[in-house]
Design a protein around this motif. Structure first.
Motif, PDB file in Angstrom:
ATOM      1  N   GLU A   1     -16.846  26.563 -41.403  1.00  0.00           N
ATOM      2  CA  GLU A   1     -16.221  25.501 -40.607  1.00  0.00           C
ATOM      3  C   GLU A   1     -17.304  24.545 -40.115  1.00  0.00           C
ATOM      4  O   GLU A   1     -18.494  24.866 -40.188  1.00  0.00           O
ATOM      5  N   PRO A   2     -16.904  23.371 -39.612  1.00  0.00           N
ATOM      6  CA  PRO A   2     -17.900  22.424 -39.113  1.00  0.00           C
ATOM      7  C   PRO A   2     -18.680  23.025 -37.945  1.00  0.00           C
ATOM      8  O   PRO A   2     -18.081  23.484 -36.966  1.00  0.00           O
ATOM      9  N   ARG A   3     -20.000  23.101 -38.096  1.00  0.00           N
ATOM     10  CA  ARG A   3     -20.859  23.572 -37.010  1.00  0.00           C
ATOM     11  C   ARG A   3     -22.225  22.899 -37.132  1.00  0.00           C
ATOM     12  O   ARG A   3     -22.589  22.436 -38.212  1.00  0.00           O
ATOM     13  N   ASP A   4     -22.960  22.901 -36.059  1.00  0.00           N
ATOM     14  CA  ASP A   4     -24.327  22.409 -36.068  1.00  0.00           C
ATOM     15  C   ASP A   4     -25.280  23.607 -36.053  1.00  0.00           C
ATOM     16  O   ASP A   4     -24.912  24.690 -35.596  1.00  0.00           O
ATOM     17  N   VAL A   5     -26.490  23.383 -36.572  1.00  0.00           N
ATOM     18  CA  VAL A   5     -27.484  24.448 -36.612  1.00  0.00           C
ATOM     19  C   VAL A   5     -28.719  23.988 -35.854  1.00  0.00           C
ATOM     20  O   VAL A   5     -29.317  22.959 -36.189  1.00  0.00           O
ATOM     21  N   LEU A   6     -29.093  24.753 -34.840  1.00  0.00           N
ATOM     22  CA  LEU A   6     -30.284  24.432 -34.053  1.00  0.00           C
ATOM     23  C   LEU A   6     -31.413  25.389 -34.449  1.00  0.00           C
ATOM     24  O   LEU A   6     -31.223  26.603 -34.479  1.00  0.00           O
ATOM     25  N   ILE A   7     -32.569  24.774 -34.773  1.00  0.00           N
ATOM     26  CA  ILE A   7     -33.727  25.530 -35.250  1.00  0.00           C
ATOM     27  C   ILE A   7     -34.863  25.337 -34.252  1.00  0.00           C
ATOM     28  O   ILE A   7     -35.118  24.213 -33.802  1.00  0.00           O
ATOM     29  N   ARG A   8     -35.533  26.430 -33.905  1.00  0.00           N
ATOM     30  CA  ARG A   8     -36.706  26.316 -33.020  1.00  0.00           C
ATOM     31  C   ARG A   8     -37.784  27.272 -33.492  1.00  0.00           C
ATOM     32  O   ARG A   8     -37.505  28.421 -33.794  1.00  0.00           O
ATOM     33  N   ASP A   9     -39.010  26.763 -33.576  1.00  0.00           N
ATOM     34  CA  ASP A   9     -40.167  27.576 -33.981  1.00  0.00           C
ATOM     35  C   ASP A   9     -39.912  28.310 -35.299  1.00  0.00           C
ATOM     36  O   ASP A   9     -40.289  29.470 -35.464  1.00  0.00           O
ATOM     37  N   GLY A  10     -39.252  27.623 -36.222  1.00  0.00           N
ATOM     38  CA  GLY A  10     -39.053  28.196 -37.545  1.00  0.00           C
ATOM     39  C   GLY A  10     -37.912  29.178 -37.648  1.00  0.00           C
ATOM     40  O   GLY A  10     -37.662  29.731 -38.721  1.00  0.00           O
ATOM     41  N   LEU A  11     -37.208  29.421 -36.545  1.00  0.00           N
ATOM     42  CA  LEU A  11     -36.112  30.397 -36.552  1.00  0.00           C
ATOM     43  C   LEU A  11     -34.787  29.721 -36.207  1.00  0.00           C
ATOM     44  O   LEU A  11     -34.759  28.686 -35.531  1.00  0.00           O
ATOM     45  N   ILE A  12     -33.696  30.339 -36.652  1.00  0.00           N
ATOM     46  CA  ILE A  12     -32.371  29.881 -36.238  1.00  0.00           C
ATOM     47  C   ILE A  12     -32.187  30.208 -34.758  1.00  0.00           C
ATOM     48  O   ILE A  12     -32.383  31.353 -34.345  1.00  0.00           O
ATOM     49  N   GLU A  13     -31.827  29.197 -33.970  1.00  0.00           N
ATOM     50  CA  GLU A  13     -31.566  29.474 -32.554  1.00  0.00           C
ATOM     51  C   GLU A  13     -30.068  29.571 -32.278  1.00  0.00           C
ATOM     52  O   GLU A  13     -29.616  30.434 -31.533  1.00  0.00           O
ATOM     53  N   ALA A  14     -29.303  28.659 -32.883  1.00  0.00           N
ATOM     54  CA  ALA A  14     -27.861  28.685 -32.625  1.00  0.00           C
ATOM     55  C   ALA A  14     -27.118  28.044 -33.785  1.00  0.00           C
ATOM     56  O   ALA A  14     -27.625  27.128 -34.435  1.00  0.00           O
ATOM     57  N   VAL A  15     -25.918  28.558 -34.076  1.00  0.00           N
ATOM     58  CA  VAL A  15     -25.004  27.957 -35.054  1.00  0.00           C
ATOM     59  C   VAL A  15     -23.681  27.780 -34.317  1.00  0.00           C
ATOM     60  O   VAL A  15     -22.900  28.713 -34.184  1.00  0.00           O
ATOM     61  N   GLU A  16     -23.479  26.558 -33.777  1.00  0.00           N
ATOM     62  CA  GLU A  16     -22.345  26.352 -32.879  1.00  0.00           C
ATOM     63  C   GLU A  16     -21.704  24.998 -33.141  1.00  0.00           C
ATOM     64  O   GLU A  16     -22.273  24.159 -33.829  1.00  0.00           O
ATOM     65  N   LYS A  17     -20.544  24.802 -32.525  1.00  0.00           N
ATOM     66  CA  LYS A  17     -19.885  23.503 -32.607  1.00  0.00           C
ATOM     67  C   LYS A  17     -20.526  22.537 -31.621  1.00  0.00           C
ATOM     68  O   LYS A  17     -20.815  22.913 -30.486  1.00  0.00           O
ATOM     69  N   ASP A  18     -20.717  21.293 -32.099  1.00  0.00           N
ATOM     70  CA  ASP A  18     -21.135  20.199 -31.212  1.00  0.00           C
ATOM     71  C   ASP A  18     -22.337  20.529 -30.326  1.00  0.00           C
ATOM     72  O   ASP A  18     -22.265  20.490 -29.102  1.00  0.00           O
ATOM     73  N   ILE A  19     -23.445  20.861 -30.969  1.00  0.00           N
ATOM     74  CA  ILE A  19     -24.691  21.045 -30.214  1.00  0.00           C
ATOM     75  C   ILE A  19     -25.228  19.643 -29.893  1.00  0.00           C
ATOM     76  O   ILE A  19     -25.365  18.808 -30.776  1.00  0.00           O
ATOM     77  N   GLY A  20     -25.540  19.390 -28.653  1.00  0.00           N
ATOM     78  CA  GLY A  20     -25.986  18.054 -28.234  1.00  0.00           C
ATOM     79  C   GLY A  20     -27.354  17.714 -28.798  1.00  0.00           C
ATOM     80  O   GLY A  20     -28.242  18.568 -28.834  1.00  0.00           O
ATOM     81  N   PRO A  21     -27.532  16.469 -29.280  1.00  0.00           N
ATOM     82  CA  PRO A  21     -28.829  16.076 -29.862  1.00  0.00           C
ATOM     83  C   PRO A  21     -29.966  16.140 -28.846  1.00  0.00           C
ATOM     84  O   PRO A  21     -31.128  16.199 -29.231  1.00  0.00           O
ATOM     85  N   GLU A  22     -29.631  16.172 -27.570  1.00  0.00           N
ATOM     86  CA  GLU A  22     -30.701  16.240 -26.570  1.00  0.00           C
ATOM     87  C   GLU A  22     -31.430  17.578 -26.616  1.00  0.00           C
ATOM     88  O   GLU A  22     -32.518  17.718 -26.052  1.00  0.00           O
ATOM     89  N   ARG A  23     -30.872  18.546 -27.316  1.00  0.00           N
ATOM     90  CA  ARG A  23     -31.523  19.865 -27.370  1.00  0.00           C
ATOM     91  C   ARG A  23     -32.619  19.941 -28.429  1.00  0.00           C
ATOM     92  O   ARG A  23     -33.287  20.967 -28.560  1.00  0.00           O
ATOM     93  N   ALA A  24     -32.775  18.862 -29.236  1.00  0.00           N
ATOM     94  CA  ALA A  24     -33.783  18.906 -30.309  1.00  0.00           C
ATOM     95  C   ALA A  24     -34.583  17.609 -30.348  1.00  0.00           C
ATOM     96  O   ALA A  24     -34.087  16.545 -30.004  1.00  0.00           O
TER      97      ALA A  24
END
Ligand SMILES: [Zn+2]
Length: 430
Positions: free
Chosen positions: A21-44
């Motif tokens: 389903e539609p989700r965003d993927v947040l990556i930090r320090d080379g690792l997956i941090e979160a796979v969630e709906k509508d992650i705000g761009p301010e987090r990256a």
């Protein structure tokens, strides 16, 4: 925010977590941090726009040939992994039939170092079962695993001596890795060039009988049942081998098996024009075999897809078919070819295909890749579906693919490895 990267607006397909389903993927320090709906761009700090793309775990290929050391005219670790990245692969296992053979910690570590320097994909060398792949002496598997080897195989050759194979299985039974088995009775292969069927007869080429593969499949599955060792059967090509695997799996043998894209898509008819790009080991068999391979992947008798990426320098491969070496490229064509043949054609779901190229192969070798679970390496393929993609160039040093130049209705738009965009970065510029 650190070096956080946000992949935004795509459809996430991760069979390991049953996400589609539609989700965003947040990556930090080379690792997956979160796979969630509508992650705000301010987090990256950086955002990749994945709208219109399908976001899957990076593909895992446990059977490839990178040719280094010794075969750099055909491929290097750097060129092979660049081709892997172009095909969406972020973890690859490379076979030990190099010069020298990968049978020492020194060679294992040098391959891993080359891959780290190149930075395109994770490489786990498969160390040989026998020293020098000569079939006479077993290697010290513990030392090779400690150096970074991912499994053991004499691929390119069988372990001909049954007692030697049995002792190898006894030695790996508690190590948590499989022996990857190239099943071939060399006395039955003889001078064979292609499958021993009507095409070989028509062309007057020496044939390789199905039994050349299936006899050793049956022998080694029986040894796996007896020893309890994990046997992984490489590149299964015909109906008789499938039946042997099914028989021994049903009896409780710890057996897994792979099939290559070319065996799922092509038959010996492809050799009809003496096409060297249809010459491989095991040979392409008949349509009835191909149908059985497809059904066996569907019913779980065959577990996964592996490309057997086998580059050969143009000067060596493009010669008379009886002199041409066996094998074709695999990385860049695997997904587009299988998507066209099985997903676009309506036979498989995309989820079925992706699972057999991601978390399932990773599980066979005990790896934590092939998934977008938080905490795991940020290895990601971004797929473009339903839009034309042409296989117009290869990143490999070789050109031996029957699909070069063809246009497909899906492709790999970009690849992220360890949080870095390693393929298709130009797509996100500006
Ligand atoms: Zn092989």
């Amino acid at each position: 925010m650190g070096d956080a990267l946000l992949i935004r607006g795509g459809t996430v397909l991760d069979p390991s977590q049953e996400i589609n389903e539609p989700r965003d993927v947040l990556i930090r320090d080379g690792l997956i941090e979160a796979v969630e709906k509508d992650i705000g761009p301010e987090r990256a700090a950086r955002t990749l726009d994945a709208s219109g793309l399908t976001v899957t775990p990076g593909f895992v290929d446990i059977h490839t040939h990178l040719r280094e050391p010794g075969g750099e005219a055909s491929e290097s670790v750097a060129s092979g992994t660049r081709a892997a990245a172009a095909g969406g692969f972020t973890t690859v296992f490379c076979m030990p039939n190099t010069t020298p053979v990968c049978d020492s910690p020194l060679v294992v570590r040098s391959i891993i170092d080359r891959a780290r320097e190149a930075g395109h994909a994770r490489v786990l060398p498969v160390a040989s079962v026998t020293t020098g792949m000569a079939g006479e002496r077993l290697n010290d598997y513990r030392i090779l695993l400690d150096a970074g080897a991912g499994a053991f195989s004499d691929d390119g050759l069988p372990v001909e001596n049954a007692a030697m194979m049995r002792r190898a299985m006894q030695a790996i039974v508690h190590l948590g890795v499989p022996i990857m088995d190239h099943c071939e009775d060399m006395s039955l292969t003889g001078p064979g060039v292609i499958h021993d069927g009507p095409v070989a007869a028509r062309l007057g080429l020496p044939g390789i009988p199905r039994l050349s593969e299936s006899l050793l499949v049956a022998r080694d599955c029986a040894l796996a049942l007896e020893t309890g060792a994990h046997l992984h059967v490489c590149h299964v090509s015909n109906v008789e081998s499938v039946e042997a695997i099914r028989h021994f799996k049903a009896r409780g043998a710890n057996v897994t098996a792979e099939v290559s894209p070319h065996h799922l898509v092509l038959t010996d008819e492809a050799v009809e024009a003496f096409d060297v790009h249809a010459k491989m080991k095991p040979p392409l068999c008949e349509e009835s075999d191909r149908q059985v391979l497809i059904e066996a992947l569907e019913d779980g008798t065959l577990d996964i897809i592996a490309t057997d990426h086998a580059p050969h320098a143009p000067g060596r491969k493009e010669t008379l078919i009886d002199q041409s070496p066996f094998g074709i490229l695999g990385f860049e064509s695997a997904f587009p070819v299988l998507y066209r043949e099985f997903v676009a054609a309506g036979r498989w779901s995309l989820e079925f295909l992706i699972s057999r190229m991601t978390h399932r192969p990773a599980a066979i070798v005990g790896g934590e890749w092939g998934t977008l679970r938080p905490g795991r390496p940020a290895d990601i393929a971004l797929l473009s579906l339903g839009r034309p993609w042409t296989y117009e160039r290869s990143w490999s040093r070789s050109r031996n693919s029957p699909w070069l130049g063809e246009t497909f209705d899906a492709g790999v738009a970009a690849t992220v490895f360890g949080g870095q965009v390693v393929h298709g970065a130009d797509r996100f510029d500006g």
